[in-house]
Design a protein around this motif. Structure first.
Motif, short mmCIF file in Angstrom:
data_model
loop_
_atom_site.label_atom_id
_atom_site.label_comp_id
_atom_site.label_asym_id
_atom_site.label_seq_id
_atom_site.Cartn_x
_atom_site.Cartn_y
_atom_site.Cartn_z
N PHE A 95 27.22 6.63 -6.39
CA PHE A 95 28.68 6.61 -6.33
C PHE A 95 29.22 7.62 -7.33
CE2 PHE A 95 27.11 2.37 -5.27
CZ PHE A 95 27.72 2.16 -4.04
N ASP A 96 29.99 8.59 -6.85
CA ASP A 96 30.59 9.60 -7.69
C ASP A 96 32.00 9.14 -8.05
OD1 ASP A 96 30.98 13.24 -7.39
OD2 ASP A 96 31.17 11.89 -9.09
N GLU A 97 32.14 8.51 -9.21
CA GLU A 97 33.43 8.01 -9.68
C GLU A 97 34.16 9.11 -10.43
OE1 GLU A 97 34.36 4.96 -8.80
OE2 GLU A 97 32.44 4.41 -7.93
N GLN A 98 35.41 8.87 -10.82
CA GLN A 98 36.20 9.90 -11.51
C GLN A 98 35.56 10.31 -12.84
OE1 GLN A 98 40.19 8.33 -11.77
NE2 GLN A 98 40.86 9.64 -10.10
N ASP A 99 35.14 9.33 -13.63
CA ASP A 99 34.65 9.64 -14.97
C ASP A 99 33.15 9.43 -15.15
OD1 ASP A 99 34.80 6.90 -14.74
OD2 ASP A 99 35.42 6.56 -16.81
N HIS A 100 32.44 9.03 -14.11
CA HIS A 100 30.99 8.82 -14.22
C HIS A 100 30.35 8.78 -12.84
CE1 HIS A 100 32.41 4.70 -13.45
NE2 HIS A 100 31.18 4.43 -13.02
N ILE A 101 29.02 8.81 -12.85
CA ILE A 101 28.23 8.62 -11.63
C ILE A 101 27.50 7.30 -11.80
CG2 ILE A 101 26.28 9.46 -10.26
CD1 ILE A 101 27.05 12.29 -11.18
N LYS A 102 27.52 6.51 -10.76
CA LYS A 102 26.82 5.22 -10.79
C LYS A 102 25.73 5.25 -9.73
CE LYS A 102 27.74 0.27 -10.37
NZ LYS A 102 28.80 -0.72 -10.13
N VAL A 103 24.52 4.91 -10.15
CA VAL A 103 23.37 4.83 -9.24
C VAL A 103 22.94 3.36 -9.20
CG1 VAL A 103 21.00 5.55 -8.82
CG2 VAL A 103 22.63 7.17 -9.81
N VAL A 104 22.80 2.83 -8.00
CA VAL A 104 22.35 1.45 -7.82
C VAL A 104 21.06 1.50 -7.00
CG1 VAL A 104 22.92 -0.83 -6.90
CG2 VAL A 104 24.73 0.61 -7.87
N ALA A 105 20.02 0.84 -7.51
CA ALA A 105 18.73 0.82 -6.82
C ALA A 105 18.23 -0.61 -6.69
CB ALA A 105 17.70 1.65 -7.60
N GLU A 153 9.32 3.79 -2.49
CA GLU A 153 10.55 4.54 -2.74
C GLU A 153 11.71 3.57 -2.48
OE1 GLU A 153 12.76 8.57 -1.19
OE2 GLU A 153 10.64 8.27 -0.76
N PRO A 154 12.45 3.18 -3.53
CA PRO A 154 13.49 2.16 -3.34
C PRO A 154 14.72 2.68 -2.62
CG PRO A 154 13.59 3.02 -5.56
CD PRO A 154 12.39 3.66 -4.91
N MET A 155 15.48 1.75 -2.07
CA MET A 155 16.77 2.10 -1.47
C MET A 155 17.76 2.28 -2.61
SD MET A 155 18.91 0.40 1.62
CE MET A 155 19.55 -1.04 0.82
N ILE A 156 18.52 3.35 -2.56
CA ILE A 156 19.49 3.64 -3.63
C ILE A 156 20.84 3.99 -3.04
CG2 ILE A 156 17.77 4.46 -5.29
CD1 ILE A 156 19.58 7.23 -4.25
#
Length: 168
Positions: free
Chosen positions: A99-109, A93-96
């Motif tokens: 980020f809830d930005e104004q116009d999008h959600i960004k997921v970093v894994a 299970e990776p570390m993630i």
């Protein structure tokens, strides 16, 4: 202030949050010692055990504040619910980070050893299922997003083992 319920924002709230963090890390360290003393990570195969945790302050829309740190484990060591024995699983299970930005959600894994072609993403309303596999490296994580996203507006790239997903 002697009563934690009186602490508001500002430096007092941050200091109380740090105090709570140190207390929770102490509890995790004690749990880790118990796991280390009682656990044999014998999966019957030659696999490495990976375990860790990330700590976030005031992250997400779940009402968390600076005084409520969120501790999230990652890795491939799991405690069997029935036997209570810790075992090493084949899938990590990776570390993630989300980020809830104004116009999008960004997921970093973090997916060491993985490239674009190895990634499979499935979005069902506000749940993103991340799967990736390359050789012996296998990753899987269900990610609860802050809101429902359109699966037709999902974009991702994976460079040097860092996956970035953009959802709108």
């Amino acid at each position: 202030m002697s009563d934690r319920s009186q602490a508001g924002g500002g430096i007092e709230g941050v200091l109380l949050g740090l105090g709570d963090l140190v207390e929770k890390l102490g509890q995790l360290a004690e749990t880790g010692e118990q796991l280390k003393r009682s656990g044999q990570f014998d999966s019957g195969q030659d696999m490495k055990a990976v375990y860790g945790f990330s700590v976030r302050f005031g992250a997400g829309g779940d009402g968390a504040t600076a005084s409520e740190p969120k501790v999230e484990p990652f890795g491939n060591v799991r405690r069997d619910e029935h036997t209570g024995v810790s075992v090493v699983q084949e899938v990590i299970e990776p570390m993630i980070d989300v980020f809830d930005e104004q116009d999008h959600i960004k997921v970093v894994a973090e997916l060491p050893g993985i490239s674009d072609a190895d990634v499979k993403l499935d979005l069902q309303e506000d749940i993103l299922l991340l799967q990736a596999e390359h050789g012996e490296k296998k990753y899987r994580k269900e990610i609860l997003l802050p809101r429902v996203c359109d699966p037709n507006k999902l974009a991702y790239s994976c460079r040097n083992g860092i996956l970035e997903v953009r959802l709108t």
